[in-house]
Design a protein around this motif. Structure first.
Motif, PDB file in Angstrom:
ATOM      1  N   ARG A 626       0.697  -1.464  -0.015  1.00 57.56           N
ATOM      2  CA  ARG A 626       0.120   0.137  -0.047  1.00 57.56           C
ATOM      3  C   ARG A 626       0.755   1.295   0.005  1.00 57.56           C
ATOM      4  O   ARG A 626       0.591   2.174  -0.709  1.00 57.56           O
ATOM      5  CB  ARG A 626      -0.684   0.127   1.197  1.00 57.56           C
ATOM      6  CG  ARG A 626      -2.193   1.137   1.314  1.00 57.56           C
ATOM      7  CD  ARG A 626      -3.031   0.879   0.305  1.00 57.56           C
ATOM      8  NE  ARG A 626      -3.944   1.929   0.328  1.00 57.56           N
ATOM      9  CZ  ARG A 626      -4.763   1.913  -0.754  1.00 57.56           C
ATOM     10  NH1 ARG A 626      -4.806   1.552  -1.816  1.00 57.56           N
ATOM     11  NH2 ARG A 626      -5.815   3.067  -0.687  1.00 57.56           N
ATOM     12  N   GLN A 627       1.928   1.400   0.971  1.00 54.87           N
ATOM     13  CA  GLN A 627       2.976   2.540   0.976  1.00 54.87           C
ATOM     14  C   GLN A 627       4.146   2.055   0.326  1.00 54.87           C
ATOM     15  O   GLN A 627       4.774   1.114   0.467  1.00 54.87           O
ATOM     16  CB  GLN A 627       3.152   2.918   2.409  1.00 54.87           C
ATOM     17  CG  GLN A 627       1.741   3.474   2.912  1.00 54.87           C
ATOM     18  CD  GLN A 627       2.144   4.461   4.083  1.00 54.87           C
ATOM     19  OE1 GLN A 627       3.474   4.834   4.105  1.00 54.87           O
ATOM     20  NE2 GLN A 627       1.160   5.514   4.434  1.00 54.87           N
ATOM     21  N   ASP A 628       4.426   2.991  -0.577  1.00 56.07           N
ATOM     22  CA  ASP A 628       5.655   2.747  -1.391  1.00 56.07           C
ATOM     23  C   ASP A 628       6.343   3.988  -1.506  1.00 56.07           C
ATOM     24  O   ASP A 628       6.035   5.071  -1.795  1.00 56.07           O
ATOM     25  CB  ASP A 628       5.332   2.371  -3.002  1.00 56.07           C
ATOM     26  CG  ASP A 628       6.436   2.087  -3.688  1.00 56.07           C
ATOM     27  OD1 ASP A 628       7.649   1.631  -3.132  1.00 56.07           O
ATOM     28  OD2 ASP A 628       6.264   1.869  -4.876  1.00 56.07           O
ATOM     29  N   ASP A 662       3.737   5.779  -3.536  1.00 53.34           N
ATOM     30  CA  ASP A 662       2.289   5.741  -3.299  1.00 53.34           C
ATOM     31  C   ASP A 662       2.381   5.967  -1.724  1.00 53.34           C
ATOM     32  O   ASP A 662       2.920   5.107  -0.950  1.00 53.34           O
ATOM     33  CB  ASP A 662       1.985   4.295  -3.470  1.00 53.34           C
ATOM     34  CG  ASP A 662       0.413   4.205  -3.276  1.00 53.34           C
ATOM     35  OD1 ASP A 662      -0.350   5.126  -3.066  1.00 53.34           O
ATOM     36  OD2 ASP A 662       0.080   3.133  -3.360  1.00 53.34           O
ATOM     37  N   PRO A 663       1.840   6.956  -1.324  1.00 56.00           N
ATOM     38  CA  PRO A 663       0.984   7.890  -2.257  1.00 56.00           C
ATOM     39  C   PRO A 663       1.886   8.856  -3.091  1.00 56.00           C
ATOM     40  O   PRO A 663       2.996   8.664  -3.136  1.00 56.00           O
ATOM     41  CB  PRO A 663       0.167   8.865  -1.156  1.00 56.00           C
ATOM     42  CG  PRO A 663       1.255   8.761   0.054  1.00 56.00           C
ATOM     43  CD  PRO A 663       2.055   7.434   0.251  1.00 56.00           C
ATOM     44  N   ALA A 664       1.226   9.820  -4.125  1.00 52.22           N
ATOM     45  CA  ALA A 664       1.733  10.316  -4.960  1.00 52.22           C
ATOM     46  C   ALA A 664       2.891  11.316  -4.329  1.00 52.22           C
ATOM     47  O   ALA A 664       2.165  11.951  -3.588  1.00 52.22           O
ATOM     48  CB  ALA A 664       0.657  10.946  -5.791  1.00 52.22           C
ATOM     49  N   GLY A 686      -5.396  16.188  -2.668  1.00 54.32           N
ATOM     50  CA  GLY A 686      -5.238  14.664  -2.965  1.00 54.32           C
ATOM     51  C   GLY A 686      -4.493  14.279  -4.321  1.00 54.32           C
ATOM     52  O   GLY A 686      -4.220  13.005  -4.522  1.00 54.32           O
ATOM     53  N   LYS A 713       0.638  10.610 -14.257  1.00 49.02           N
ATOM     54  CA  LYS A 713       0.877   9.293 -13.526  1.00 49.02           C
ATOM     55  C   LYS A 713       2.067   8.732 -14.096  1.00 49.02           C
ATOM     56  O   LYS A 713       2.384   8.247 -15.049  1.00 49.02           O
ATOM     57  CB  LYS A 713      -0.359   8.525 -13.721  1.00 49.02           C
ATOM     58  CG  LYS A 713      -0.287   7.338 -13.026  1.00 49.02           C
ATOM     59  CD  LYS A 713      -1.371   6.405 -13.033  1.00 49.02           C
ATOM     60  CE  LYS A 713      -1.243   5.318 -12.212  1.00 49.02           C
ATOM     61  NZ  LYS A 713      -2.567   4.209 -12.201  1.00 49.02           N
ATOM     62  N   ASN A 737       7.521  11.757  -0.379  1.00 52.50           N
ATOM     63  CA  ASN A 737       6.039  11.419   0.180  1.00 52.50           C
ATOM     64  C   ASN A 737       6.212  10.901   1.632  1.00 52.50           C
ATOM     65  O   ASN A 737       7.331  10.900   2.245  1.00 52.50           O
ATOM     66  CB  ASN A 737       5.317  10.332  -0.776  1.00 52.50           C
ATOM     67  CG  ASN A 737       6.044   9.066  -0.933  1.00 52.50           C
ATOM     68  OD1 ASN A 737       7.074   8.830  -0.109  1.00 52.50           O
ATOM     69  ND2 ASN A 737       5.471   8.092  -1.504  1.00 52.50           N
TER      70      ASN A 737
END
Length: 1269
Positions: A626-628, A662-664, A686, A713, A737
């Motif tokens: 989920r988090q990158d 991730d998130p951006a 966001g 993206k 991030n």
């Protein structure tokens, strides 16, 4: 398999031009080729020329020259230079040396020379003594205040006019006229008339001869009319007319023929003589001229009786009685004479003096026509072309006593007509010729440089509308041809030469000529090259994505073809090919793995291509948490993170950085320092937020409008519109991030065209060249300078002409092919890999001019105890500046002080230096001076001792022996060298410092010359031969260099160094034996091992290594090399031990086979022989024409007997025209002559009868006719 045929192109960049040279001088023709290793041949009348005593052929890289020495009249011919498939023809024109015209003999009473006068002749003096006055001399004189101007001034074509003259019977007289042809476009035509209409050209013979002489140095024609053994009836009025196209001039003069004084007791009846030539008394026409002229000077004590006066006053019934009283027997001749006298009296009733046959006046000037009438109160009428002339401002009528004048003011071309003066029923006519002023060129032609295929217009302006001009290219007149290559246009005073679609062959010097001037310009045609503005780039795409290959070229009309792995790409549902303007696109939708490969774009008509590779990227889907943490993927395209990006100034700078996270993540761009921790100024709701810094790490959110940041993206794009020099530096990008951050640095370098060079400086000037130097630009644009481009122009022109098309590396350049005496300017451009800079400031104006060459042939003519006489010849090259004179200096032996031999300069080519000291040893030198200064000096070979000598020994070495004498092995050498000296000098020959042996060479000496003879030469005869001629302690020496040459040996160690593609690299060593002369080149040949047929790859190749290209794949080749010197090819060649095999690639192509067409044709006579009848003793020819393929063999027969080997007959064949020449045939040569033509396809014959008539039969027929009469 036959060798591939290559398209022929011009191999010359500079072509030799037609030249004119005097006898005894030398001339040099120069040519330059595209390739430095091109083989060049020189020809004269289609025959190859080789170096020797007459011709000297040199080659230096791509520069080739032909020198011809000691020119004679036989050297005037058509020459040609050949390189590859190009052949250029030019001419050598030989003019004789200037000689002063021989003066006519003035001694002796039998001939007189009438020389033209420079000014109008004064009025004739009154007759003296007992001579009879001419008619019209008793007329009242004209008023002295304003006499009418009717004389013929030198305003026309004549520079000197023939003048009236007198001669006695039996004497000779010559009339001379001179015409200056410098301003004429065509040779003048001259006519001599007697009276009004009798043309004397048809009367040339025993008593009249017409001559013509042309002086090339002054361009003056001299026309002579010589009267030999004058007769009384030769007296009268003569006229000389000269014309050249639209120009005309005429002159009138008179000839008086006087008889010698008659003896006393003159009988009137003896004066009646006839003009018979057959000796009969009653034949011929009665001539009374002798009677009348002899009576005028007869001395008699009895009163003279005017028989003709009595006859004119007497009635016709008394004619027979008067004739009987005075002994006149020919009544018919008497009546003819009386009738003629009455007509002459009738002509002079109204006019005492008539108009001249012709007048000439310059356009815009005025002229006055004058006649003298018998009645001072009579009214006259003037006509122009038969129409009455009314008095106006331009036409003025005057009447002064017996004189009547017509004055025409401001003459124009409309006044060029026939004029007539009418008095009652009588009239006299004349012609007025209006001479146009010379047409001058007001606006000269301009030099031009165009691209291949462009339209060229050469324009000039002349002084008058509708004037005729002549166009020339490299000395050859241009005319309209069927291909409409050249078009000539007139627009008022403008004249335009139009060349449609200029090619390389149109390069040269174009000249426009008028009768008053000329102008020349140079045209250069440059090949048009296709430039690539944007090349196609490698692509890496994923499945289902779109791949787009795009390129941009300079010409929007050029089409092209796309290839994939060498196979042409065809458009379909997924593949789309477009061509819009200069852009070419290949689009592939939904990329598949099989689309991967090498893609190539080939422009049609150009020998290059653009290639790129398409890489297919397979995407593997992995589980992503989920988090990158953020990551910058700068190495996904194979680049490193510290890569340097180069951008051209003015172009767009686009940095596309792939990022993940991730998130951006938030992206921060920084310039000037590496970014480590920058807080964003804000964020999107966001989404991705971006900010960048422009100076020293300061964050700027709304900066320069040229800077844009776009995010999508997985990508962040940083763009600068129109990059400038200050945009260069290190750009840092930071992505951040909550899971972490990542940084990367990108080095951006901005390159630009360089600054202009400094002001060029002119270091030196020559006759047609100059040396220019400049300093490099202060800033090179970030890329190294690869060269410079130079331009020149005339000061009075506005068009700059480029001197070099390829960048020149040095900062010093020699500009050539300029016109001497014309002001020029120079400017320079700097070039780097980006482009060309702005031009530098123009140099100071300069004028190409050079001193003359040194005087030649300085020698001692005579010497005494206190003086010396020197002589020399003028310089070979003088140039455009006039020669001011010569300066002579001398200095004593052992000193360097040169003392002038005279004050100032001398115009002569000889000088006597006086006041010298006896016994001094002096050295003399001569220099020529012009506007550029003194030339190089010419000095004597050795100092001269000032003392009286009888005759010192002197060797007159022939010019052919002053250079190295080259002979082949086995030739005979026979050298004869004249010398002088009294008493007989001692002659000594030596070779390389040692006396000659009788077994080595034969020597024969005489009082005036010595001969060195070698019957059969060998290599050991090469060397320096010294000749010494000695009288007591005085000697003279000369040397002759003899070089015996032979064929060279074969080259050594020929190896195949490398094989790649269709090319093979070869290397070899020079031969051990060069044949005693320089190796001029090598002949490289190849052969396929299957056929072993040898083909020449390079001819006259100068290096010892080469690359053989354009080989055929699948074949195996062997090579050999011959050595070449001036004698020829070596007897043996050096062969390669190994062979080279050309690998096959791709799909083998099987060419279709075609049946060769049979062009053979049996002989057929297209024009038969014709029966002839000829006279014995005169050459006769029989001609016919034949065609046939292959060329048939021709045999001639006489009465069915072969006459091929007969010396009396000569057979000629040219372009199918067959000629049999019979030299001085006799009666036995008559018969049936047959011509037979035979080839492989058949044969054909044709025959005729020849009758030979003897000259004796012809004379017998004449005698028979006389006997019959």
């Amino acid at each position: 398999m036959p060798e591939p045929v290559k398209k022929a192109i011009s191999a010359f960049t500079k072509k030799p031009k037609t030249q004119e040279a005097a006898e005894g001088s030398s001339v040099l023709f120069e040519a330059e080729t595209e390739k430095p290793d091109a083989k060049v041949k020189w020809q004269c009348n289609s025959k190859e020329i080789s170096s020797g005593d007459k011709f000297a052929i040199t080659a230096n890289g791509n520069k080739h020259s032909l020198a011809i020495t000691d020119i004679t009249k036989e050297d005037a011919s058509v020459y040609a230079v050949i390189a590859g498939g190009s052949k250029v023809k030019f001419e050598l024109k030989v003019v004789p040396k200037s000689e002063a015209p021989a003066e006519a003999p003035t001694e002796g009473p039998s001939e007189s020379k009438v020389e033209p006068e420079k000014s109008p002749a004064p009025p004739a003096a009154a007759p003296a003594g007992d001579e009879t006055a001419a008619p019209g001399q008793d007329a009242p004189p004209a008023e002295e205040e304003q006499p009418p101007d009717t004389r013929q001034d030198l305003t026309g074509l004549f520079t000197e006019k023939p003048q009236s003259g007198e001669v006695t019977v039996g004497g000779n007289i010559t009339f001379v006229a001179r015409v200056n042809a410098e301003s004429l476009l065509k040779k003048p035509t001259i006519k001599w008339f007697k009276g009004k209409w009798m043309d004397l050209a048809s009367k040339s013979g025993k008593h009249l001869q017409l001559k013509e002489v042309y002086d090339r140095s002054t361009k003056v024609y001299m026309f002579e009319m010589q009267i030999i053994a004058a007769k009384p009836n030769f007296a009268g009025a003569y006229r000389c007319e000269v014309s050249s196209r639209d120009k005309f001039d005429s002159c009138n003069f008179e000839l008086s023929v006087h008889e010698a004084n008659a003896a006393e007791g003159f009988d009137i009846r003896a004066a009646f003589r006839r003009t018979s030539t057959d000796g009969k008394e009653d034949s011929g026409e009665l001539d009374f001229s002798t009677l009348l002229k002899k009576r005028a000077v007869q001395v008699s004590t009895e009163p003279d009786l005017d028989v003709w006066g009595i006859l004119c006053q007497a009635p016709a019934s008394e004619y027979e009685k008067i004739a009987f009283q005075h002994g006149i027997t020919d009544l018919r001749g008497m009546l003819k004479r009386l009738k003629k006298m009455k007509k002459e009296q009738k002509k002079s009733e109204a006019f005492l003096k008539k108009l001249d046959p012709a007048y000439q006046v310059a356009k815009g000037h005025k002229i006055k026509l004058a006649v003298e009438v018998a009645n001072p109160d009579v009214e006259v009428k003037w006509l122009k072309n038969g129409q009455d002339i009314h008095p106006t401002g331009r036409y003025i009528f005057e009447s002064v006593g017996n004189m009547r004048y017509l004055t025409i003011n401001h003459c124009s071309l409309a006044d060029d007509a026939a004029y007539c003066c009418v008095v009652g029923e009588e009239k006299c006519t004349t012609e007025l010729f209006v001479k146009e002023p010379p047409v001058t060129i007001d606006k000269n032609l301009e030099d031009q440089m165009v691209m291949n295929g462009e339209r060229v217009e050469l324009e000039c302006e002349v002084s008058e509308e509708g004037a005729n001009v002549k166009w020339e290219k490299d000395g050859v007149e241009l005319t309209r041809d069927e291909s409409f290559k050249y078009r000539f246009k007139k627009d008022g005073c403008k004249h335009i030469l139009i060349i449609n679609e200029a090619t390389k062959e149109d390069c040269g010097h174009y000249k426009v000529k008028t009768n008053g001037g000329e102008s020349m310009a140079e045209l250069l045609v440059q090949e048009k090259e296709l430039e690539v503005y944007q090349s196609i780039a490698d692509l890496t795409v994923k499945a289902k994505d779109q791949a787009v290959f795009k390129c941009e070229v300079s010409d929007e009309n050029v089409r092209g073809t796309w290839y994939k792995n060498g196979v042409q790409v065809k458009p379909d549902a997924r593949i789309n090919i477009t061509h819009i303007g200069r852009n070419h696109k290949l689009t592939i939708d939904e990329v598949k793995p099989e689309d991967e490969g090498d893609y190539t774009f080939v422009p049609d008509g150009y020998a290059f291509n653009l290639s790129a590779k398409l890489n297919f990227l397979e995407v593997k889907i992995d589980y992503v948490p989920r988090q990158d943490p953020p990551k910058i993927h700068l190495d996904c395209m194979g680049r490193t993170s510290d890569s340097t990006i180069v951008v051209v100034a003015g172009n767009k700078l686009r940095l596309d950085v792939p990022i993940t996270g991730d998130p951006a993540p938030t992206v921060v761009w920084t310039k000037g320092e590496k970014a480590s921790s920058v807080t964003p100024g804000g964020g999107d709701k966001g989404g991705l937020t971006t900010c960048w810094t422009m100076k020293d790490g300061e964050v700027v959110t709304d900066g320069d409008s040229r800077v844009h940041v776009d995010t999508t993206k997985g990508h962040c794009v940083f763009t600068i519109e129109g990059a400038e020099r200050q945009d260069e530096g290190i750009y840092s990008v930071v992505v951040r991030n909550p899971a972490g951050e990542d940084t990367a640095d990108i080095n951006v370098k901005v390159v630009d065209v360089p600054d202009p060079p400094q002001v060029p400086r002119i270091l030196s000037v020559g006759e047609d060249s100059c040396v220019v130097q400049w300093d490099p630009p202060l800033f090179d644009g970030g890329q190294p300078i690869i060269g410079y481009v130079l331009e020149r122009k005339k000061v009075k022109s506005y068009r700059w002409m480029r001197l070099n098309f390829d960048p020149y590396l040095e900062t010093t350049y020699e500009a050539k092919r300029m016109i001497e005496g014309v002001q020029y300017e120079m400017r320079v451009y700097a070039v780097n890999s980006i482009g060309m800079s702005r031009h530098s400031p123009a140099s100071q104006p300069f004028v190409p001019v050079a001193p003359t060459s040194e005087p030649i042939g300085l020698c001692v003519d005579d010497i005494s105890d206190t003086s010396i006489s020197l002589k020399w010849r003028p310089p070979e090259r003088i140039g455009s500046a006039e020669l001011e004179g010569y300066g002579v200096e001398y200095c004593k032996e052992g000193t360097d002080e040169w003392i002038p031999a005279m004050q100032g300069l001398t115009d002569r080519t000889s000088l006597i230096v006086r006041g010298l000291t006896t016994g001094d040893k002096l050295q003399f030198r001569v220099r020529a001076f012009n506007m550029a200064g003194p030339s190089a000096p010419t000095a004597l070979a050795q100092p001269v001792t000032i003392r009286e000598i009888m005759q010192r020994p002197k060797i007159w070495l022939p010019r052919s022996l002053r250079q190295t004498l080259i002979r082949k092995v086995g030739d005979t050498v026979n050298l004869m060298i004249p010398f002088q000296g009294k008493p007989r000098p001692k002659v000594t020959w030596s070779k390389d410092g040692e006396p000659l042996k009788p077994t080595f060479a034969s020597v024969r000496n005489s009082d005036l010359d010595t001969i060195l003879f070698i019957r059969k030469t060998d290599r050991m005869h090469s060397g320096k031969y010294d000749l010494q001629v000695q009288i007591e302690n005085v000697e003279d020496t000369a040397c002759v260099n003899l070089q015996i040459v032979d064929l060279p040996g074969p080259p050594e160690a020929l190896k195949i160094m490398d094989v790649w593609g269709f090319n093979v690299a070869l290397e070899w060593k020079p031969p051990k034996d060069n044949g005693n002369c320089e190796i001029t080149g090598y002949s490289v040949q190849k052969a396929d091992k299957k056929t072993m047929e040898w083909f020449t790859v390079f001819e006259q190749y100068r290096r010892t290594n080469c690359i053989a290209s354009d080989l055929i794949m699948g074949n195996e080749y062997v090579f050999r090399v011959f050595a070449i010197n001036q004698v020829g090819l070596s007897d043996e060649a050096c062969n390669t031990k190994d062979s080279a095999y050309i690998q096959k690639t791709g799909i083998a192509y099987k060419p279709p086979s075609y049946k060769d067409h049979d062009f053979s044709e049996a002989p057929k006579f297209t024009h038969p022989l014709v029966n002839r009848s000829v006279i014995a003793g005169y050459n006769a020819t029989l001609s016919c024409s034949v065609r046939g393929i292959p060329k048939p063999k021709v045999t001639w027969y006489k009465n069915k007997m072969d006459i091929t080997n007969e010396a009396k007959y000569r057979m000629l064949s040219k372009q199918g025209i067959l000629t049999l020449e019979i030299r001085k045939p006799c009666t036995f040569d008559g018969g049936v002559y047959t011509c037979k033509a035979v080839n492989d396809s058949g044969e054909d014959t044709v025959e005729c009868k020849l009758e030979v008539r003897s000259q004796i039969a012809k004379e017998e027929k004449k005698n028979e006719k006389k006997n019959e009469k």
